[in-house]
Design an enzyme around this catalytic site. Structure first.
Site, mmCIF file in Angstrom:
data_model
loop_
_atom_site.group_PDB
_atom_site.id
_atom_site.type_symbol
_atom_site.label_atom_id
_atom_site.label_comp_id
_atom_site.label_asym_id
_atom_site.label_seq_id
_atom_site.Cartn_x
_atom_site.Cartn_y
_atom_site.Cartn_z
ATOM 1 N N ASN A 94 0.808 -1.375 0.321
ATOM 2 C CA ASN A 94 0.079 0.038 -0.432
ATOM 3 C C ASN A 94 0.430 1.536 0.362
ATOM 4 O OD1 ASN A 94 -2.171 -1.817 0.316
ATOM 5 N ND2 ASN A 94 -2.509 -1.914 2.868
ATOM 6 N N HIS A 111 5.936 -0.669 -2.675
ATOM 7 C CA HIS A 111 5.446 0.007 -3.380
ATOM 8 C C HIS A 111 5.848 1.771 -3.380
ATOM 9 C CE1 HIS A 111 3.241 -4.534 -5.523
ATOM 10 N NE2 HIS A 111 4.458 -4.034 -5.499
ATOM 11 N N LEU A 205 -10.100 -11.885 2.278
ATOM 12 C CA LEU A 205 -11.618 -11.817 2.964
ATOM 13 C C LEU A 205 -12.705 -12.710 2.065
ATOM 14 C CD1 LEU A 205 -14.027 -9.695 3.302
ATOM 15 C CD2 LEU A 205 -14.664 -8.383 2.216
HETATM 16 C C1 BV8 Z 1 8.769 -6.293 -11.695
HETATM 17 C C2 BV8 Z 1 1.908 0.885 -6.594
HETATM 18 C C3 BV8 Z 1 11.042 -7.026 -12.327
HETATM 19 C C4 BV8 Z 1 0.358 2.188 -7.952
HETATM 20 C C5 BV8 Z 1 2.103 -0.932 -7.418
HETATM 21 C C6 BV8 Z 1 5.418 -12.773 -12.842
HETATM 22 C C7 BV8 Z 1 4.620 -13.378 -13.220
HETATM 23 C C8 BV8 Z 1 3.598 -12.108 -14.390
HETATM 24 C C9 BV8 Z 1 4.157 -11.316 -13.763
HETATM 25 C C10 BV8 Z 1 5.247 -10.520 -13.404
HETATM 26 C C11 BV8 Z 1 6.290 -10.986 -13.197
HETATM 27 N N1 BV8 Z 1 6.839 -10.499 -12.435
HETATM 28 C C12 BV8 Z 1 6.776 -9.149 -12.242
HETATM 29 C C13 BV8 Z 1 5.279 -9.242 -12.797
HETATM 30 C C14 BV8 Z 1 5.198 -8.096 -14.280
HETATM 31 C C15 BV8 Z 1 4.192 -7.190 -12.713
HETATM 32 C C16 BV8 Z 1 2.764 -8.106 -12.394
HETATM 33 O O1 BV8 Z 1 3.069 -8.387 -11.102
HETATM 34 N N2 BV8 Z 1 2.107 -8.079 -13.020
HETATM 35 C C17 BV8 Z 1 0.389 -8.616 -12.922
HETATM 36 C C18 BV8 Z 1 -0.525 -7.692 -13.036
HETATM 37 C C19 BV8 Z 1 0.249 -10.262 -13.391
HETATM 38 N N3 BV8 Z 1 4.962 -6.515 -11.490
HETATM 39 C C20 BV8 Z 1 6.015 -5.806 -11.549
HETATM 40 O O2 BV8 Z 1 6.080 -4.786 -12.338
HETATM 41 C C21 BV8 Z 1 6.451 -5.184 -10.465
HETATM 42 N N4 BV8 Z 1 7.486 -5.313 -10.456
HETATM 43 O O3 BV8 Z 1 8.290 -7.309 -11.387
HETATM 44 O O4 BV8 Z 1 10.040 -5.424 -11.221
HETATM 45 C C22 BV8 Z 1 11.728 -6.964 -10.237
HETATM 46 C C23 BV8 Z 1 11.459 -9.140 -10.058
HETATM 47 C C24 BV8 Z 1 11.635 -9.016 -8.947
HETATM 48 C C25 BV8 Z 1 13.020 -8.047 -8.081
HETATM 49 C C26 BV8 Z 1 13.077 -6.929 -8.781
HETATM 50 C C27 BV8 Z 1 12.666 -6.437 -9.608
HETATM 51 C C28 BV8 Z 1 5.811 -3.932 -9.947
HETATM 52 C C29 BV8 Z 1 4.682 -4.072 -9.072
HETATM 53 C C30 BV8 Z 1 4.536 -2.792 -8.613
HETATM 54 C C31 BV8 Z 1 3.227 -1.714 -9.181
HETATM 55 N N5 BV8 Z 1 2.797 -1.234 -8.470
HETATM 56 N N6 BV8 Z 1 1.157 -0.359 -7.083
HETATM 57 C C32 BV8 Z 1 -0.320 2.570 -7.325
HETATM 58 O O5 BV8 Z 1 -0.758 2.068 -6.423
HETATM 59 O O6 BV8 Z 1 -1.143 3.050 -7.808
HETATM 60 S S1 BV8 Z 1 0.691 -2.813 -7.859
HETATM 61 C C33 BV8 Z 1 -0.381 -2.194 -6.872
HETATM 62 O O7 BV8 Z 1 -1.287 -3.161 -7.188
HETATM 63 C C34 BV8 Z 1 -1.085 -2.817 -5.083
HETATM 64 O O8 BV8 Z 1 0.920 -1.728 -4.663
HETATM 65 C C35 BV8 Z 1 -0.711 -4.245 -5.121
HETATM 66 O O9 BV8 Z 1 1.006 -4.542 -5.516
HETATM 67 C C36 BV8 Z 1 -1.109 -4.998 -6.358
HETATM 68 C C37 BV8 Z 1 -2.966 -4.022 -5.806
HETATM 69 O O10 BV8 Z 1 -3.017 -5.402 -5.175
HETATM 70 P P1 BV8 Z 1 -3.482 -5.852 -3.692
HETATM 71 O O11 BV8 Z 1 -2.885 -5.000 -2.493
HETATM 72 O O12 BV8 Z 1 -3.453 -7.390 -3.292
HETATM 73 O O13 BV8 Z 1 -5.343 -5.356 -3.941
HETATM 74 P P2 BV8 Z 1 -6.464 -5.498 -4.830
HETATM 75 O O14 BV8 Z 1 -7.088 -5.136 -4.983
HETATM 76 O O15 BV8 Z 1 -6.132 -6.558 -5.817
HETATM 77 O O16 BV8 Z 1 -6.766 -7.235 -3.859
HETATM 78 C C38 BV8 Z 1 -7.570 -6.850 -2.399
HETATM 79 C C39 BV8 Z 1 -7.559 -7.887 -1.695
HETATM 80 O O17 BV8 Z 1 -8.213 -7.807 -0.301
HETATM 81 C C40 BV8 Z 1 -8.693 -8.914 -2.571
HETATM 82 O O18 BV8 Z 1 -8.155 -10.270 -2.450
HETATM 83 C C41 BV8 Z 1 -9.964 -9.061 -1.154
HETATM 84 O O19 BV8 Z 1 -10.475 -9.982 -1.429
HETATM 85 C C42 BV8 Z 1 -9.292 -8.638 -0.168
HETATM 86 N N7 BV8 Z 1 -10.069 -7.359 0.447
HETATM 87 C C43 BV8 Z 1 -11.193 -6.948 0.255
HETATM 88 N N8 BV8 Z 1 -11.860 -5.745 1.248
HETATM 89 C C44 BV8 Z 1 -10.729 -6.807 2.414
HETATM 90 C C45 BV8 Z 1 -10.288 -8.162 1.970
HETATM 91 N N9 BV8 Z 1 -9.318 -7.696 2.989
HETATM 92 C C46 BV8 Z 1 -9.620 -7.775 4.689
HETATM 93 N N10 BV8 Z 1 -10.443 -7.046 4.463
HETATM 94 C C47 BV8 Z 1 -11.305 -6.617 3.789
HETATM 95 N N11 BV8 Z 1 -12.288 -6.144 4.126
#
Ligand code: BV8
Length: 242
Positions: A94, A111, A205
């Protein structure tokens, strides 16, 4: 003396949902209003900086809204830091400051952070609580340069990775809270922790995409399941310590 466990906690947008901050993927999530590639990539920033500045200025303004407060999950994790000290590593995906506002003093924002800007010239980072745009200039370079949001965008390297990998290799317990497990490398931490022999627990959740890698999963709102699980950890080592 019973040794306190090394605990690594990873939080996602779900831990801040009950504080009124939108998650990314849940319906009406952030990514519904904006395509990721339009607002959270270096390419988007060079193609349409005005849109990206506005996207983060809006979220920064929302965070400053007095109605947004840390919830019981954030408070419980601050209490866990008090109980475990250095043996707790709190990693968050976050970019909000609700963990710090709840009292956590050592938070690894892998992040980036909304309340910070980064100089596009020197990379210097500084606290920034107000809106800024392409006209804003740094104070760190002889020839002032534009500032960018201090956020890790898709395709960019996350922050604190060395500290994170070290903590995962030493973890006795790994807990993922409110994260969908869709974004890497964060979504792969559970496997790294497992490989180091840690017990792995998902508090969410609903099941995350990577739930199959966890030893245990407890489903429910973070404000309920996190305080209960923190209490369980603290009583566990206090009892044994007696
Ligand atoms: C990188 C900042 C190299 C921006 C963010 C391997 C496989 C496939 C793809 C990749 C891979 N490796 C890298 C990639 C590419 C990419 C990636 O993962 N793409 C995805 C889409 C497939 N990753 C990257 O580009 C990363 N960089 O890999 O560099 C490297 C690697 C290793 C070491 C060195 C270098 C960079 C990624 C960062 C991007 N920036 N945020 C901004 O905030 O505006 S990511 C952003 O989205 C968030 O920070 C977070 O990480 C992600 C969102 O996910 P969540 O936080 O989980 O939120 P979400 O809404 O998805 O889910 C909410 C959850 O909460 C749900 O499960 C829900 O059920 C639950 N929930 C809801 N309400 C509640 C609850 N739980 C409890 N109580 C509640 N009340």
């Amino acid at each position: 003396m019973y040794a306190k466990p090394n605990v690594v906690v990873l939080t996602g947008a779900g831990v801040s949902a009950e504080s009124g901050l939108k998650t990314f993927r849940d319906n009406n999530g952030l990514w519904e209003q904006h395509k990721v590639e339009e607002v959270a990539t270096p390419q988007a920033f060079s193609a349409n900086p005005a849109l990206v500045y506005r996207f983060y200025n809006d979220r920064r303004a929302q965070l400053a809204d007095g109605a947004i407060k840390p919830n019981a999950a954030h408070l419980a994790l601050a209490q866990l830091e008090k109980a475990l000290g250095e043996q707790l590593t709190l990693i968050t995906q976050n970019v909000d400051n609700l963990h710090e506002r709840a009292g956590s003093t050592r938070v690894l924002h892998m992040h980036g952070e909304l309340l910070s800007s980064r100089c596009t010239g020197s990379g210097h980072r500084q606290v920034c609580t107000v809106a800024f745009d392409r006209k804003t200039r740094c104070q760190c370079c002889a020839e002032p340069r534009p500032l960018r949001p201090d956020i890790v965008w898709f395709g960019e390297t996350p922050l604190h990775m060395d500290t994170i990998i070290m903590a995962l290799s030493r973890a006795d317990i790994f807990i993922a809270i409110g994260t969908s497990g869709d974004v890497y490398p964060a979504a792969g931490f559970v496997q790294l922790a497992s490989e180091s022999g840690a017990k792995t627990v998902e508090l969410n959740l609903a099941a995350g995409t990577n739930q199959r890698y966890f030893d245990e999963a407890i489903e429910g709102p973070a404000s309920e399941v996190v305080p209960a699980y923190v209490h369980q950890i603290i009583t566990a080592f206090n009892d044994k310590g007696r």
